[in-house]
Write an enzyme that holds these catalytic residues in place. Structure first.
Site, PDB file in Angstrom:
ATOM      1  N   LYS A  32       0.857  -1.198   0.000  1.00 39.07           N
ATOM      2  CA  LYS A  32       0.000   0.000   0.000  1.00 39.07           C
ATOM      3  C   LYS A  32       0.888   1.241   0.000  1.00 39.07           C
ATOM      4  CE  LYS A  32      -2.425   1.780   3.673  1.00 39.07           C
ATOM      5  NZ  LYS A  32      -2.412   3.252   3.766  1.00 39.07           N
ATOM      6  N   ASP A  59      -3.382   4.367  -2.128  1.00 37.98           N
ATOM      7  CA  ASP A  59      -4.340   4.872  -1.132  1.00 37.98           C
ATOM      8  C   ASP A  59      -4.278   6.399  -1.092  1.00 37.98           C
ATOM      9  OD1 ASP A  59      -5.917   5.210   1.146  1.00 37.98           O
ATOM     10  OD2 ASP A  59      -4.363   4.525   2.528  1.00 37.98           O
ATOM     11  N   LEU A  60      -4.949   7.043  -2.064  1.00 36.56           N
ATOM     12  CA  LEU A  60      -4.905   8.512  -2.140  1.00 36.56           C
ATOM     13  C   LEU A  60      -6.235   9.161  -1.738  1.00 36.56           C
ATOM     14  CD1 LEU A  60      -2.801   9.037  -5.411  1.00 36.56           C
ATOM     15  CD2 LEU A  60      -2.017   8.962  -3.046  1.00 36.56           C
ATOM     16  N   LYS A  61      -7.265   8.363  -1.541  1.00 36.99           N
ATOM     17  CA  LYS A  61      -8.555   8.843  -0.994  1.00 36.99           C
ATOM     18  C   LYS A  61      -9.075  10.101  -1.692  1.00 36.99           C
ATOM     19  CE  LYS A  61      -7.786   7.017   3.689  1.00 36.99           C
ATOM     20  NZ  LYS A  61      -6.388   6.615   3.682  1.00 36.99           N
ATOM     21  N   LEU A  62      -9.351  10.000  -2.978  1.00 36.04           N
ATOM     22  CA  LEU A  62      -9.810  11.174  -3.727  1.00 36.04           C
ATOM     23  C   LEU A  62     -11.193  11.645  -3.265  1.00 36.04           C
ATOM     24  CD1 LEU A  62      -7.501  10.009  -5.534  1.00 36.04           C
ATOM     25  CD2 LEU A  62      -8.711  10.993  -7.472  1.00 36.04           C
ATOM     26  N   ASP A  64     -13.525  15.119  -4.584  1.00 34.25           N
ATOM     27  CA  ASP A  64     -13.649  16.424  -5.248  1.00 34.25           C
ATOM     28  C   ASP A  64     -14.897  16.367  -6.121  1.00 34.25           C
ATOM     29  OD1 ASP A  64     -13.058  18.982  -6.471  1.00 34.25           O
ATOM     30  OD2 ASP A  64     -10.938  18.627  -6.061  1.00 34.25           O
ATOM     31  N   ILE A  65     -15.114  17.356  -6.970  1.00 38.85           N
ATOM     32  CA  ILE A  65     -16.297  17.306  -7.835  1.00 38.85           C
ATOM     33  C   ILE A  65     -16.121  16.164  -8.848  1.00 38.85           C
ATOM     34  CG2 ILE A  65     -16.895  19.746  -7.549  1.00 38.85           C
ATOM     35  CD1 ILE A  65     -15.675  20.248 -10.347  1.00 38.85           C
ATOM     36  N   PRO A  66     -17.227  15.594  -9.344  1.00 44.82           N
ATOM     37  CA  PRO A  66     -17.140  14.412 -10.207  1.00 44.82           C
ATOM     38  C   PRO A  66     -16.175  14.569 -11.386  1.00 44.82           C
ATOM     39  CG  PRO A  66     -19.415  14.788  -9.582  1.00 44.82           C
ATOM     40  CD  PRO A  66     -18.634  15.952  -9.031  1.00 44.82           C
ATOM     41  N   ASN A  67     -16.215  15.715 -12.051  1.00 40.47           N
ATOM     42  CA  ASN A  67     -15.374  15.892 -13.237  1.00 40.47           C
ATOM     43  C   ASN A  67     -13.885  15.859 -12.887  1.00 40.47           C
ATOM     44  OD1 ASN A  67     -15.042  16.512 -16.092  1.00 40.47           O
ATOM     45  ND2 ASN A  67     -14.285  18.494 -15.373  1.00 40.47           N
ATOM     46  N   THR A  68     -13.526  16.471 -11.771  1.00 42.67           N
ATOM     47  CA  THR A  68     -12.116  16.499 -11.357  1.00 42.67           C
ATOM     48  C   THR A  68     -11.632  15.103 -10.970  1.00 42.67           C
ATOM     49  OG1 THR A  68     -12.387  18.765 -10.607  1.00 42.67           O
ATOM     50  CG2 THR A  68     -10.521  17.563  -9.703  1.00 42.67           C
ATOM     51  N   THR A 119     -11.747   6.306  10.726  1.00 40.02           N
ATOM     52  CA  THR A 119     -11.798   5.830  12.119  1.00 40.02           C
ATOM     53  C   THR A 119     -11.360   6.923  13.102  1.00 40.02           C
ATOM     54  OG1 THR A 119      -9.707   4.749  11.632  1.00 40.02           O
ATOM     55  CG2 THR A 119     -11.634   3.345  11.795  1.00 40.02           C
ATOM     56  N   ARG A 181      -3.459  -6.481  14.475  1.00 39.01           N
ATOM     57  CA  ARG A 181      -2.323  -6.645  15.393  1.00 39.01           C
ATOM     58  C   ARG A 181      -2.177  -8.113  15.766  1.00 39.01           C
ATOM     59  NH1 ARG A 181      -1.491  -2.489  13.606  1.00 39.01           N
ATOM     60  NH2 ARG A 181      -1.040  -0.487  14.603  1.00 39.01           N
ATOM     61  N   GLY A 210       0.554  -2.379   8.815  1.00 31.99           N
ATOM     62  CA  GLY A 210       1.708  -1.486   8.745  1.00 31.99           C
ATOM     63  C   GLY A 210       2.755  -1.860   9.765  1.00 31.99           C
ATOM     64  N   ARG A 211       2.727  -1.153  10.896  1.00 32.53           N
ATOM     65  CA  ARG A 211       3.806  -1.285  11.883  1.00 32.53           C
ATOM     66  C   ARG A 211       4.074  -2.683  12.419  1.00 32.53           C
ATOM     67  NH1 ARG A 211       1.305   3.709  14.839  1.00 32.53           N
ATOM     68  NH2 ARG A 211      -0.448   2.725  13.771  1.00 32.53           N
TER      69      ARG A 211
HETATM   70  O1  C5P Z   1       0.736   0.645  11.241  1.00 28.95           O
HETATM   71  P1  C5P Z   1      -0.714   0.208  11.107  1.00 28.95           P
HETATM   72  O2  C5P Z   1      -0.876  -1.293  10.974  1.00 28.95           O
HETATM   73  O3  C5P Z   1      -1.603   0.798  12.167  1.00 28.95           O
HETATM   74  O4  C5P Z   1      -1.149   0.821   9.691  1.00 28.95           O
HETATM   75  C1  C5P Z   1      -2.447   0.745   9.222  1.00 28.95           C
HETATM   76  C2  C5P Z   1      -2.554   1.420   7.881  1.00 28.95           C
HETATM   77  O5  C5P Z   1      -3.919   1.485   7.503  1.00 28.95           O
HETATM   78  C3  C5P Z   1      -2.033   2.862   7.847  1.00 28.95           C
HETATM   79  O6  C5P Z   1      -1.500   3.113   6.538  1.00 28.95           O
HETATM   80  C4  C5P Z   1      -3.277   3.679   8.089  1.00 28.95           C
HETATM   81  O7  C5P Z   1      -3.198   4.972   7.533  1.00 28.95           O
HETATM   82  C5  C5P Z   1      -4.338   2.839   7.370  1.00 28.95           C
HETATM   83  N1  C5P Z   1      -5.708   3.038   7.834  1.00 28.95           N
HETATM   84  C6  C5P Z   1      -6.110   2.816   9.151  1.00 28.95           C
HETATM   85  N2  C5P Z   1      -7.411   3.009   9.514  1.00 28.95           N
HETATM   86  C7  C5P Z   1      -8.313   3.426   8.614  1.00 28.95           C
HETATM   87  C8  C5P Z   1      -7.942   3.663   7.286  1.00 28.95           C
HETATM   88  C9  C5P Z   1      -6.626   3.450   6.931  1.00 28.95           C
HETATM   89  O8  C5P Z   1      -5.296   2.425   9.969  1.00 28.95           O
HETATM   90  N3  C5P Z   1      -9.565   3.562   8.986  1.00 28.95           N
END
Ligand code: C5P
Length: 232
Positions: A32, A59-62, A64-68, A119, A181, A210-211
């Site tokens: 990601k 994961d850029l989460k767009l 904006d208005i539909p055309n853009t 979240t 986790r 992620g972590r």
């Molecule tokens: O490090 P960790 O496992 O918490 O990373 C979770 C990833 O998922 C991060 O890139 C975080 O921005 C993304 N994310 C999230 N909760 C959301 C949406 C995206 O943790 N509701």
């Protein structure tokens, strides 16, 4: 595409990202790429990671208005990513525009996923700042249905919501779930978490981790543990 573990490469530079990805000499993780890395390195980082053989969730989460959004998606479709996303709050016309922009001339396109209520937004914030007064779980489910009706492929949600999303929108509607986790691991700033095994049991289609992987002493072992718990 079936069940998979998506590794959130929340790094600030290409150098850090490749230092991390170079550790994976066997199986190539689904990666990601979020705003931080994309804004730092531009489209080149997507092409380079793709050229190394990884699948990519951009994961850029767009929003904006539909055309853009349609025109932005028409640019992103050339990056050949596997999944990308937008905010369901942009509403039906924006989501339909996004799908149109994303669809290549041969009819193929990346999967398109909606973000519902972040979240980081709780009930109180929602009511106070954006004047949405319905219970947050109903808001999330409503966004999921709107995204499905617009033709999207799924939503990002908590693993705790995945089963309900499937009940409401069907088994085929994808759930991509962060907040994962290990049972014996650090929770950090995530509030509602699940193990990869629990996420599998509840029916998540993809987990975003992620972590627990990027900050592990042995990231490859942590990744393989996720695969073993979630996919095998
Ligand atoms: O490090 P960790 O496992 O918490 O990373 C979770 C990833 O998922 C991060 O890139 C975080 O921005 C993304 N994310 C999230 N909760 C959301 C949406 C995206 O943790 N509701």
């Amino acid at each position: 595409m079936g069940k998979d573990v998506i590794v959130a490469c929340d790094f600030a530079s290409a150098e850090q990202t490749f230092a991390f990805l170079d550790k994976f000499t066997g199986r190539k993780p689904f990666v990601k790429i979020g705003m931080e890395l994309y804004y730092a390195e531009g489209p080149a980082i997507v092409k380079e990671i793709k050229a190394r053989g990884h699948k990519i969730f951009l994961d850029l989460k767009l929003h904006d208005i539909p055309n853009t959004v349609k025109k932005a998606m028409a640019v992103l479709r050339n990056l050949d990513v596997d999944i990308t996303n937008l905010h369901a709050a942009g509403a039906t016309a924006m989501m339909q525009g996004a799908l149109e922009g994303l669809t290549r001339e041969d009819g193929t396109r990346p999967l398109l996923i909606a973000v519902t209520q972040l979240t980081s937004t709780d009930q109180e914030t929602m009511e106070r700042d954006i004047l949405i007064r319905e219970p947050i779980d109903q808001v999330v489910m409503h966004y999921a249905k709107t995204a499905k009706n617009a033709g999207l492929d799924g939503i990002v949600c908590s693993p705790l919501e995945a089963a309900k999303v499937h009940d409401t929108c069907g088994k085929e509607f994808l759930t991509i779930t962060p907040g994962v986790r290990f049972a014996d691991g650090e929770v950090g700033d995530q509030k509602r978490v699940m193990t990869p095994a629990q996420a599998k049991e509840i029916g998540s289609d993809y987990i975003v981790v992620g972590r627990p992987i990027t900050a592990a002493a042995d990231p490859v072992a942590a990744y393989e543990r996720c695969i073993a718990e979630f996919c095998d």
